[in-house]
Design a protein around this motif. Structure first.
Motif, PDB file in Angstrom:
ATOM      1  N   THR A  75       0.456  -1.514   0.109  1.00  0.00           N
ATOM      2  CA  THR A  75      -0.102   0.363  -0.329  1.00  0.00           C
ATOM      3  C   THR A  75       0.833   1.012  -0.157  1.00  0.00           C
ATOM      4  O   THR A  75       0.564   1.950  -0.542  1.00  0.00           O
ATOM      5  CB  THR A  75      -0.771   0.166   1.550  1.00  0.00           C
ATOM      6  OG1 THR A  75      -1.865  -1.613   1.458  1.00  0.00           O
ATOM      7  CG2 THR A  75      -1.955   1.446   0.931  1.00  0.00           C
ATOM      8  N   ALA A  76       1.928   1.510   0.786  1.00  0.00           N
ATOM      9  CA  ALA A  76       2.671   1.986   1.000  1.00  0.00           C
ATOM     10  C   ALA A  76       3.352   2.663  -0.246  1.00  0.00           C
ATOM     11  O   ALA A  76       4.052   3.758  -0.522  1.00  0.00           O
ATOM     12  CB  ALA A  76       3.383   2.154   2.043  1.00  0.00           C
ATOM     13  N   ALA A  77       3.817   1.300  -1.291  1.00  0.00           N
ATOM     14  CA  ALA A  77       4.562   1.708  -2.693  1.00  0.00           C
ATOM     15  C   ALA A  77       3.481   2.636  -3.548  1.00  0.00           C
ATOM     16  O   ALA A  77       4.351   2.424  -4.630  1.00  0.00           O
ATOM     17  CB  ALA A  77       4.913   0.237  -3.115  1.00  0.00           C
ATOM     18  N   ILE A  78       2.828   2.319  -3.223  1.00  0.00           N
ATOM     19  CA  ILE A  78       1.382   3.378  -4.437  1.00  0.00           C
ATOM     20  C   ILE A  78       2.323   4.906  -4.246  1.00  0.00           C
ATOM     21  O   ILE A  78       1.781   5.160  -5.652  1.00  0.00           O
ATOM     22  CB  ILE A  78       0.007   3.214  -4.091  1.00  0.00           C
ATOM     23  CG1 ILE A  78      -0.321   1.352  -4.187  1.00  0.00           C
ATOM     24  CG2 ILE A  78      -0.950   3.902  -5.139  1.00  0.00           C
ATOM     25  CD1 ILE A  78      -1.877   1.277  -3.320  1.00  0.00           C
ATOM     26  N   VAL A 118       2.473  -1.863 -11.839  1.00  0.00           N
ATOM     27  CA  VAL A 118       0.951  -0.960 -11.649  1.00  0.00           C
ATOM     28  C   VAL A 118       0.108  -2.358 -11.248  1.00  0.00           C
ATOM     29  O   VAL A 118      -1.312  -2.041 -11.120  1.00  0.00           O
ATOM     30  CB  VAL A 118       0.876  -0.126 -13.140  1.00  0.00           C
ATOM     31  CG1 VAL A 118      -1.322  -0.042 -13.311  1.00  0.00           C
ATOM     32  CG2 VAL A 118       1.424   1.225 -12.924  1.00  0.00           C
ATOM     33  N   PHE A 119       0.115  -3.144 -12.345  1.00  0.00           N
ATOM     34  CA  PHE A 119      -0.601  -4.420 -12.351  1.00  0.00           C
ATOM     35  C   PHE A 119      -0.655  -4.866 -10.824  1.00  0.00           C
ATOM     36  O   PHE A 119      -1.574  -4.956 -10.235  1.00  0.00           O
ATOM     37  CB  PHE A 119      -0.582  -5.008 -13.468  1.00  0.00           C
ATOM     38  CG  PHE A 119      -1.871  -7.081 -13.406  1.00  0.00           C
ATOM     39  CD1 PHE A 119      -2.598  -6.579 -13.940  1.00  0.00           C
ATOM     40  CD2 PHE A 119      -1.359  -7.329 -12.108  1.00  0.00           C
ATOM     41  CE1 PHE A 119      -3.591  -7.476 -13.977  1.00  0.00           C
ATOM     42  CE2 PHE A 119      -2.055  -8.986 -12.681  1.00  0.00           C
ATOM     43  CZ  PHE A 119      -3.058  -9.235 -12.743  1.00  0.00           C
ATOM     44  N   GLU A 120       0.294  -4.965 -10.410  1.00  0.00           N
ATOM     45  CA  GLU A 120       0.880  -5.962  -9.470  1.00  0.00           C
ATOM     46  C   GLU A 120      -0.093  -4.804  -7.973  1.00  0.00           C
ATOM     47  O   GLU A 120      -1.108  -5.089  -6.975  1.00  0.00           O
ATOM     48  CB  GLU A 120       1.546  -6.124  -9.114  1.00  0.00           C
ATOM     49  CG  GLU A 120       2.369  -7.573  -9.282  1.00  0.00           C
ATOM     50  CD  GLU A 120       1.777  -8.962  -8.828  1.00  0.00           C
ATOM     51  OE1 GLU A 120       2.537  -9.196  -8.094  1.00  0.00           O
ATOM     52  OE2 GLU A 120       1.028  -8.627  -9.497  1.00  0.00           O
ATOM     53  N   LEU A 121       0.073  -3.959  -7.748  1.00  0.00           N
ATOM     54  CA  LEU A 121      -0.391  -2.538  -6.785  1.00  0.00           C
ATOM     55  C   LEU A 121      -1.770  -2.552  -6.813  1.00  0.00           C
ATOM     56  O   LEU A 121      -2.562  -2.254  -5.926  1.00  0.00           O
ATOM     57  CB  LEU A 121       0.628  -1.221  -6.816  1.00  0.00           C
ATOM     58  CG  LEU A 121       2.014  -1.290  -6.799  1.00  0.00           C
ATOM     59  CD1 LEU A 121       2.653   0.070  -6.590  1.00  0.00           C
ATOM     60  CD2 LEU A 121       1.907  -1.879  -5.392  1.00  0.00           C
ATOM     61  N   PHE A 122      -2.431  -2.705  -8.778  1.00  0.00           N
ATOM     62  CA  PHE A 122      -3.771  -1.780  -8.287  1.00  0.00           C
ATOM     63  C   PHE A 122      -4.906  -3.404  -7.981  1.00  0.00           C
ATOM     64  O   PHE A 122      -5.283  -4.041  -7.172  1.00  0.00           O
ATOM     65  CB  PHE A 122      -4.374  -1.983 -10.189  1.00  0.00           C
ATOM     66  CG  PHE A 122      -5.643  -1.278  -9.783  1.00  0.00           C
ATOM     67  CD1 PHE A 122      -6.542  -1.125 -10.000  1.00  0.00           C
ATOM     68  CD2 PHE A 122      -6.090  -2.796 -10.741  1.00  0.00           C
ATOM     69  CE1 PHE A 122      -7.421  -0.607 -10.353  1.00  0.00           C
ATOM     70  CE2 PHE A 122      -7.007  -2.473 -11.420  1.00  0.00           C
ATOM     71  CZ  PHE A 122      -7.933  -1.439 -10.735  1.00  0.00           C
ATOM     72  N   THR A 123      -4.441  -4.740  -8.903  1.00  0.00           N
ATOM     73  CA  THR A 123      -4.990  -5.455  -8.328  1.00  0.00           C
ATOM     74  C   THR A 123      -4.737  -5.934  -6.201  1.00  0.00           C
ATOM     75  O   THR A 123      -5.664  -6.926  -6.218  1.00  0.00           O
ATOM     76  CB  THR A 123      -4.614  -7.023  -8.459  1.00  0.00           C
ATOM     77  OG1 THR A 123      -3.671  -7.082  -8.881  1.00  0.00           O
ATOM     78  CG2 THR A 123      -4.782  -7.299 -10.088  1.00  0.00           C
ATOM     79  N   GLY A 124      -3.877  -6.142  -6.090  1.00  0.00           N
ATOM     80  CA  GLY A 124      -3.669  -6.033  -4.757  1.00  0.00           C
ATOM     81  C   GLY A 124      -3.726  -5.050  -4.164  1.00  0.00           C
ATOM     82  O   GLY A 124      -4.566  -5.685  -2.761  1.00  0.00           O
ATOM     83  N   LEU A 125      -4.329  -3.602  -3.690  1.00  0.00           N
ATOM     84  CA  LEU A 125      -5.113  -3.074  -3.793  1.00  0.00           C
ATOM     85  C   LEU A 125      -6.689  -3.558  -3.664  1.00  0.00           C
ATOM     86  O   LEU A 125      -7.100  -3.096  -2.433  1.00  0.00           O
ATOM     87  CB  LEU A 125      -5.245  -1.797  -3.992  1.00  0.00           C
ATOM     88  CG  LEU A 125      -5.697  -0.565  -3.746  1.00  0.00           C
ATOM     89  CD1 LEU A 125      -5.721  -0.546  -1.275  1.00  0.00           C
ATOM     90  CD2 LEU A 125      -5.746   0.548  -4.000  1.00  0.00           C
ATOM     91  N   LEU A 126      -7.125  -3.942  -4.828  1.00  0.00           N
ATOM     92  CA  LEU A 126      -8.445  -4.747  -4.991  1.00  0.00           C
ATOM     93  C   LEU A 126      -9.212  -5.651  -4.435  1.00  0.00           C
ATOM     94  O   LEU A 126      -9.815  -5.715  -3.797  1.00  0.00           O
ATOM     95  CB  LEU A 126      -9.102  -4.484  -6.064  1.00  0.00           C
ATOM     96  CG  LEU A 126      -9.252  -3.449  -6.800  1.00  0.00           C
ATOM     97  CD1 LEU A 126      -9.872  -3.495  -8.219  1.00  0.00           C
ATOM     98  CD2 LEU A 126     -10.185  -1.952  -6.339  1.00  0.00           C
ATOM     99  N   ASN A 127      -7.868  -6.923  -3.928  1.00  0.00           N
ATOM    100  CA  ASN A 127      -7.798  -7.651  -2.921  1.00  0.00           C
ATOM    101  C   ASN A 127      -8.140  -7.184  -1.346  1.00  0.00           C
ATOM    102  O   ASN A 127      -8.845  -8.134  -1.008  1.00  0.00           O
ATOM    103  CB  ASN A 127      -6.506  -8.395  -3.367  1.00  0.00           C
ATOM    104  CG  ASN A 127      -7.032  -9.509  -2.624  1.00  0.00           C
ATOM    105  OD1 ASN A 127      -7.246 -10.455  -2.950  1.00  0.00           O
ATOM    106  ND2 ASN A 127      -5.677 -10.647  -1.535  1.00  0.00           N
ATOM    107  N   THR A 128      -6.735  -6.196  -0.832  1.00  0.00           N
ATOM    108  CA  THR A 128      -7.983  -5.701   0.776  1.00  0.00           C
ATOM    109  C   THR A 128      -8.852  -5.706   0.991  1.00  0.00           C
ATOM    110  O   THR A 128      -9.383  -5.945   1.866  1.00  0.00           O
ATOM    111  CB  THR A 128      -6.516  -4.812   0.770  1.00  0.00           C
ATOM    112  OG1 THR A 128      -6.816  -4.112   0.638  1.00  0.00           O
ATOM    113  CG2 THR A 128      -5.203  -5.883   0.372  1.00  0.00           C
ATOM    114  N   ALA A 129     -10.164  -4.815   0.084  1.00  0.00           N
ATOM    115  CA  ALA A 129     -11.036  -4.546  -0.129  1.00  0.00           C
ATOM    116  C   ALA A 129     -12.287  -6.659  -0.772  1.00  0.00           C
ATOM    117  O   ALA A 129     -13.381  -5.851  -0.661  1.00  0.00           O
ATOM    118  CB  ALA A 129     -11.612  -3.858  -1.061  1.00  0.00           C
TER     119      ALA A 129
END
Length: 377
Positions: A75-78, A118-129
């Protein structure tokens, strides 16, 4: 005569190698942490055959720490990635677009690196939700693209190594045609990026680092919100488990000496209480008090060999983790329980009533709820 195309001019300052390198050091460290903890998480959830009976059950808080770190750093990497892209995006418009084989290799590595990051951070963020607006499997795709990102990063670092080395230390800030007067602005930019990283971290990390739970403003989970003071990911309704379906429940233990137990008989056995965390792949975690029967005691009664693995089958009708296997380190650990109570209360249906697994150093998806049977392998 056709007008000649000219590349756009960028009036903004700090789109330079020194600024990009300074932010890149932070971002590179974040990517490395996310990759290492992501590999650990994947192998704990989906161990290859060679590790299936060797994964350790201690430290009990191990998965809570590594997965919480994975999500917090991701999350901090965004904001770090956003700042890094801001510093380098004018280079996309450099003409000619390909000047040499080395330049072409550099651009290819950058394209793959940016797209995968971008893909890793985007999908990872949505996975947390727990929001999956795509048709592919998150786990397998996130895993594969993570390796692609690391490969592209290694290639990019190899190509850019001379430039990175030239701008790595603070002493390089005024060399190599970099204006010395940009120093204060660069420090201001880096301070702002650091503040953004700090703000994002402080307002989300409380979902796993409970001392900061009162600041948990932006995370999709709060560790105190849920039945019996513990969040729930998969409810009984989603698993299609109802009070009627568990009314005549009996636990079956299959082994050299198979047997069955009713809930009353299970409650009559010696009960143990342990304090263990539930730690989920989405990044939230919280410790709780669990009471139940040690799995090792149930296996001994069935005549299970000391090194045997155990298959746990849930009552839920479908789901990727309806069937779970534990290596002997987990099955024999004295902290591993077939839990009947949570924080002194009988389990609610959403928390796995009548019985669920709780074990140390395990992802939450493997802490099987609504346990129907234990099978000695």
């Amino acid at each position: 005569m056709k007008p000649r195309l000219r590349p756009p001019r960028f009036s903004g300052r700090l789109h330079d190698a020194r600024t990009a390198t300074a932010i890149g050091r932070w971002l590179g460290a974040a990517v490395l942490v996310c990759f290492v903890t992501g590999v650990l998480s994947h192998y704990l959830q989906h161990p290859p055959a060679v590790l299936a009976n060797r994964l350790p059950s201690r430290p009990a808080w191990g998965y809570r720490f590594t997965q919480g770190l994975h999500v917090a750093v991701g999350t901090a990497a965004i904001p770090l990635l956003a700042a890094k892209l801001w510093t380098v995006y004018p280079r996309l418009f450099v003409l000619p677009p390909l000047r040499s084989v080395r330049h072409a290799l550099e651009r290819l590595s950058v394209a793959v690196l940016v797209a995968s990051a971008v893909f890793e951070l985007f999908t990872g963020l949505l996975n947390t939700a727990q929001w999956y607006p795509w048709p592919f499997s998150f786990i397998s795709t996130h895993w594969a693209v993570g390796w692609l990102m690391i490969g592209a990063l290694v290639l990019h670092l190899a190509v850019k190594a001379p430039e990175i080395a030239a701008h790595w230390s603070n002493r390089s800030a005024g060399t190599l045609a970099l204006p010395a007067e940009d120093g204060p602005d660069r420090r201001s930019l880096l301070t702002a990026v650091g503040a953004a990283v700090g703000a994002v971290t402080l307002t989300t990390v409380g979902q796993s680092f409970t001392p900061l739970k009162d600041l948990d403003l932006l995370a999709p989970r709060h560790p105190d919100h849920g039945a019996q003071g513990l969040p729930v990911n998969r409810t009984a309704a989603r698993a299609r488990v109802s009070r009627d379906s568990v009314r005549d429940w009996r636990l079956r233990v299959d082994g050299p000496r198979p047997y069955e137990l009713t809930l009353a008989e299970l409650r009559a056995l010696p009960q143990r209480e342990v304090t263990l965390p539930i730690a989920c792949v989405e990044g939230w975690s919280k410790s709780a008090r669990w009471t139940g029967v040690r799995v090792r005691d149930l296996l001994d009664r069935a005549g299970a060999p000391a090194g045997a693995r155990v298959r746990v089958v849930s009552m839920e009708r479908r789901g990727n983790y309806r069937v779970m296997e534990m290596g002997h380190h987990y099955a024999r650990d004295p902290l591993t329980l077939l839990a009947l109570r949570l924080n002194g209360e009988v389990l609610t249906l959403d928390h796995g009533y009548p019985a669920r697994i709780i074990a140390p150093n395990r992802p939450g998806v493997l802490q099987t709820k609504w346990v129907n049977s234990l099978e000695v392998l």
